[in-house]
Write a protein that holds these residues in place. Sequence first.
Motif, PDB file in Angstrom:
ATOM      1  N   LEU A  58     -19.517 122.306  -0.640  1.00  0.00           N
ATOM      2  CA  LEU A  58     -19.246 123.661  -1.125  1.00  0.00           C
ATOM      3  C   LEU A  58     -17.880 124.075  -0.593  1.00  0.00           C
ATOM      4  O   LEU A  58     -17.683 124.142   0.622  1.00  0.00           O
ATOM      5  N   MET A  59     -16.948 124.319  -1.488  1.00  0.00           N
ATOM      6  CA  MET A  59     -15.616 124.758  -1.104  1.00  0.00           C
ATOM      7  C   MET A  59     -15.463 126.238  -1.447  1.00  0.00           C
ATOM      8  O   MET A  59     -15.754 126.654  -2.579  1.00  0.00           O
ATOM      9  N   VAL A  60     -15.035 127.024  -0.481  1.00  0.00           N
ATOM     10  CA  VAL A  60     -14.715 128.423  -0.731  1.00  0.00           C
ATOM     11  C   VAL A  60     -13.209 128.528  -0.950  1.00  0.00           C
ATOM     12  O   VAL A  60     -12.422 128.245  -0.055  1.00  0.00           O
ATOM     13  N   SER A  61     -12.818 128.895  -2.161  1.00  0.00           N
ATOM     14  CA  SER A  61     -11.414 129.137  -2.495  1.00  0.00           C
ATOM     15  C   SER A  61     -11.276 130.620  -2.794  1.00  0.00           C
ATOM     16  O   SER A  61     -11.832 131.105  -3.780  1.00  0.00           O
ATOM     17  N   SER A  62     -10.556 131.334  -1.954  1.00  0.00           N
ATOM     18  CA  SER A  62     -10.534 132.799  -2.081  1.00  0.00           C
ATOM     19  C   SER A  62     -10.015 133.259  -3.435  1.00  0.00           C
ATOM     20  O   SER A  62     -10.396 134.325  -3.913  1.00  0.00           O
ATOM     21  N   VAL A  63      -9.138 132.483  -4.066  1.00  0.00           N
ATOM     22  CA  VAL A  63      -8.758 132.738  -5.460  1.00  0.00           C
ATOM     23  C   VAL A  63      -9.264 131.567  -6.296  1.00  0.00           C
ATOM     24  O   VAL A  63      -9.333 130.438  -5.811  1.00  0.00           O
ATOM     25  N   PRO A  64      -9.666 131.800  -7.553  1.00  0.00           N
ATOM     26  CA  PRO A  64     -10.306 130.737  -8.335  1.00  0.00           C
ATOM     27  C   PRO A  64      -9.443 129.486  -8.460  1.00  0.00           C
ATOM     28  O   PRO A  64      -8.272 129.557  -8.826  1.00  0.00           O
ATOM     29  N   LEU A  65     -10.053 128.349  -8.165  1.00  0.00           N
ATOM     30  CA  LEU A  65      -9.355 127.070  -8.279  1.00  0.00           C
ATOM     31  C   LEU A  65      -9.264 126.623  -9.736  1.00  0.00           C
ATOM     32  O   LEU A  65      -8.281 126.025 -10.154  1.00  0.00           O
ATOM     33  N   LEU A  66     -10.305 126.888 -10.504  1.00  0.00           N
ATOM     34  CA  LEU A  66     -10.339 126.517 -11.916  1.00  0.00           C
ATOM     35  C   LEU A  66     -10.163 127.786 -12.732  1.00  0.00           C
ATOM     36  O   LEU A  66     -11.014 128.674 -12.694  1.00  0.00           O
ATOM     37  N   GLY A  67      -9.046 127.896 -13.444  1.00  0.00           N
ATOM     38  CA  GLY A  67      -8.778 129.131 -14.162  1.00  0.00           C
ATOM     39  C   GLY A  67      -8.032 128.893 -15.453  1.00  0.00           C
ATOM     40  O   GLY A  67      -7.600 127.767 -15.748  1.00  0.00           O
ATOM     41  N   ILE A 124     -11.291 138.284  -8.480  1.00  0.00           N
ATOM     42  CA  ILE A 124     -10.896 138.812  -9.788  1.00  0.00           C
ATOM     43  C   ILE A 124     -11.720 140.011 -10.244  1.00  0.00           C
ATOM     44  O   ILE A 124     -11.500 140.536 -11.333  1.00  0.00           O
ATOM     45  N   HIS A 125     -12.723 140.441  -9.453  1.00  0.00           N
ATOM     46  CA  HIS A 125     -13.548 141.611  -9.762  1.00  0.00           C
ATOM     47  C   HIS A 125     -14.367 141.432 -11.035  1.00  0.00           C
ATOM     48  O   HIS A 125     -14.727 142.400 -11.697  1.00  0.00           O
ATOM     49  N   LEU A 126     -14.665 140.198 -11.357  1.00  0.00           N
ATOM     50  CA  LEU A 126     -15.478 139.824 -12.506  1.00  0.00           C
ATOM     51  C   LEU A 126     -16.360 138.656 -12.086  1.00  0.00           C
ATOM     52  O   LEU A 126     -16.107 137.999 -11.079  1.00  0.00           O
ATOM     53  N   ALA A 127     -17.385 138.373 -12.895  1.00  0.00           N
ATOM     54  CA  ALA A 127     -18.215 137.191 -12.693  1.00  0.00           C
ATOM     55  C   ALA A 127     -17.941 136.200 -13.811  1.00  0.00           C
ATOM     56  O   ALA A 127     -17.857 136.586 -14.982  1.00  0.00           O
ATOM     57  N   THR A 128     -17.806 134.932 -13.455  1.00  0.00           N
ATOM     58  CA  THR A 128     -17.580 133.894 -14.454  1.00  0.00           C
ATOM     59  C   THR A 128     -17.901 132.545 -13.828  1.00  0.00           C
ATOM     60  O   THR A 128     -18.268 132.454 -12.653  1.00  0.00           O
ATOM     61  N   ARG A 129     -17.750 131.486 -14.611  1.00  0.00           N
ATOM     62  CA  ARG A 129     -17.899 130.142 -14.080  1.00  0.00           C
ATOM     63  C   ARG A 129     -16.981 129.204 -14.854  1.00  0.00           C
ATOM     64  O   ARG A 129     -16.450 129.563 -15.915  1.00  0.00           O
ATOM     65  N   ALA A 130     -16.781 128.010 -14.309  1.00  0.00           N
ATOM     66  CA  ALA A 130     -15.917 127.025 -14.945  1.00  0.00           C
ATOM     67  C   ALA A 130     -16.380 125.639 -14.549  1.00  0.00           C
ATOM     68  O   ALA A 130     -17.129 125.460 -13.578  1.00  0.00           O
ATOM     69  N   GLU A 131     -15.914 124.650 -15.311  1.00  0.00           N
ATOM     70  CA  GLU A 131     -16.175 123.253 -15.001  1.00  0.00           C
ATOM     71  C   GLU A 131     -14.896 122.451 -15.187  1.00  0.00           C
ATOM     72  O   GLU A 131     -14.115 122.728 -16.099  1.00  0.00           O
ATOM     73  N   MET A 132     -14.693 121.464 -14.325  1.00  0.00           N
ATOM     74  CA  MET A 132     -13.627 120.485 -14.495  1.00  0.00           C
ATOM     75  C   MET A 132     -14.260 119.111 -14.679  1.00  0.00           C
ATOM     76  O   MET A 132     -15.120 118.699 -13.883  1.00  0.00           O
ATOM     77  N   ALA A 133     -13.855 118.415 -15.731  1.00  0.00           N
ATOM     78  CA  ALA A 133     -14.446 117.113 -16.037  1.00  0.00           C
ATOM     79  C   ALA A 133     -14.079 116.090 -14.975  1.00  0.00           C
ATOM     80  O   ALA A 133     -12.943 116.041 -14.499  1.00  0.00           O
ATOM     81  N   PRO A 136     -19.349 116.940 -13.699  1.00  0.00           N
ATOM     82  CA  PRO A 136     -18.370 118.018 -13.549  1.00  0.00           C
ATOM     83  C   PRO A 136     -18.305 118.592 -12.142  1.00  0.00           C
ATOM     84  O   PRO A 136     -19.284 118.574 -11.398  1.00  0.00           O
ATOM     85  N   VAL A 137     -17.111 119.079 -11.800  1.00  0.00           N
ATOM     86  CA  VAL A 137     -16.936 119.959 -10.650  1.00  0.00           C
ATOM     87  C   VAL A 137     -17.226 121.370 -11.137  1.00  0.00           C
ATOM     88  O   VAL A 137     -16.612 121.848 -12.088  1.00  0.00           O
ATOM     89  N   HIS A 138     -18.189 122.033 -10.495  1.00  0.00           N
ATOM     90  CA  HIS A 138     -18.555 123.395 -10.889  1.00  0.00           C
ATOM     91  C   HIS A 138     -17.758 124.412 -10.079  1.00  0.00           C
ATOM     92  O   HIS A 138     -17.513 124.213  -8.883  1.00  0.00           O
ATOM     93  N   GLN A 139     -17.375 125.491 -10.734  1.00  0.00           N
ATOM     94  CA  GLN A 139     -16.826 126.658 -10.030  1.00  0.00           C
ATOM     95  C   GLN A 139     -17.654 127.875 -10.400  1.00  0.00           C
ATOM     96  O   GLN A 139     -17.905 128.133 -11.581  1.00  0.00           O
ATOM     97  N   LEU A 140     -18.059 128.626  -9.378  1.00  0.00           N
ATOM     98  CA  LEU A 140     -18.858 129.835  -9.547  1.00  0.00           C
ATOM     99  C   LEU A 140     -18.068 130.991  -8.954  1.00  0.00           C
ATOM    100  O   LEU A 140     -17.705 130.959  -7.779  1.00  0.00           O
ATOM    101  N   VAL A 141     -17.784 132.004  -9.763  1.00  0.00           N
ATOM    102  CA  VAL A 141     -16.997 133.157  -9.320  1.00  0.00           C
ATOM    103  C   VAL A 141     -17.898 134.379  -9.249  1.00  0.00           C
ATOM    104  O   VAL A 141     -18.505 134.765 -10.259  1.00  0.00           O
TER     105      VAL A 141
END
Length: 470
Positions: free
Chosen positions: A305-314, A373-382, A387-392
């Motif tokens: 689990l990596m905590v990236s204070s700003v989204p890594l996948l954007g 970012i004051h929003l909720a979202t998610r992303a994936e990197m192949a 996939p690498v998951h990102q949860l915001v």
Amino acid sequence: MSSSDAPGLGPILHFRGHDAAGLRLAAVVVRPEGAEVGTLDVEGAEIAPRRIALFAGHAVWRFDFVLAPGQAAYVFEGERFEVSAPDKADLRIAFTSCNGEENGDLDREAGERNAMWDRLAAEHAARPFALLLQGGDQIYADEVTRGHPLSAGWPEELPARPSAADLEDLGAHLRRAFLERYLAVFGCTGFREMAARVPTLAIWDDHDICDGWGSLPGEPMETAVGQVLFKAAREAYLLLQHGAAEADIAEVFADPSGQSLGWRRELPGLTLIAPDLRSERGRQQVMARGWELMEAHRPEGERTLMVSSVPLLGPRLSLIERFIGWVPKLDDYEDDLRDQWQSRAHRESWKRALREVLRWREGGPVTVLSGEIHLATRAEMAAAQGPVHQLVASGIAHRPPPKGYARGLGWLGTLGEAPLPEHPIRILPLPGMRRRYVAERNFLVLERRGDDWQAVWHLEESGPTPPLPI
């Protein structure tokens, strides 16, 4: 509420580690200088406090102790606090970010401001968390510079040659202002209930110092005033978000020099990593020594689990940067865009970080947790292994931006992004949602049952999402 009139703070539990001996904890208590601090004991064994600092007229006390296997509580000043130790099979983790607002945060009505903290505390009471991860902007310190002649115009107006006496006076003013915010924000009911029972790990972001720290144009950070501001913010961050003084740097953080305040912790089947994206940030740089933390990680089957204070996948935020200078209103967002991994100025650093994360993925599953970012979202990197998951999840107290802003980012997300061509990034809706970004206050719950992990966003208006397997 001024810090001199405020009650104390704590206990706040800080996670130090977990091994065969048990759960290693540090409990921090803040009291006005000269005031007594009560006793802490574990099953009748009294733990002696140690005063680790005097900060703005308050003493910061720390109790270092271990909850051995089978021990599930401690007693402080006569009150019993249950603690859920990490389990090899089942594990629950809460993740929060953006705990405040830029202007007037301390003047907000408490019930409105802290509504999501109260929900998180209720969630813990129903099914306990073993860990609270805080992903940045735990306080909003943007107003601490007000009220002192040297910093009142920060960062646009800066004195040319402030005297040493005036800088010392500024430092005292800033420490009082930081303490006032920590006492107020960490003293809210929901956070207080959580922090006394759930060990926390935190990484900071710009508002823990000032809006845009590291990405501001010009050279305000290198001035004498800027350095006094950073020093006060850093001291407060160490003491109140980590229960650490300078002498504890090598024990708590990955870089023993303290130049970077990233950290790594191990739990059964899980590695937690949080690179520091603020201490070394500049207009052309994200990290320096901080890269060593990412490069040293060698997963061997466990989850990271990596905590990236700003989204890594954007999305392609660099497209918006192209219009700065052409569209006047965008000038206000220059430092916000420069903060992002996706900034044109940080493109090579972004690729470097993505390559490290893909290397980790070869050794085990990787999930990135982000806020900001004051929003909720998610992303994936192949990736070849999956996939690498990102949860915001952002923010727990910051009110959401207009829904049109979320829709605009969603449109940008449709364009796709692939800084590493063979590993495209996709911005995806939350489970049960149609749009890619949700403009509601929120927090995130991660849960492991056996070998299976899932994530649930708790949204202020929409409620919990269906579980997302990760």
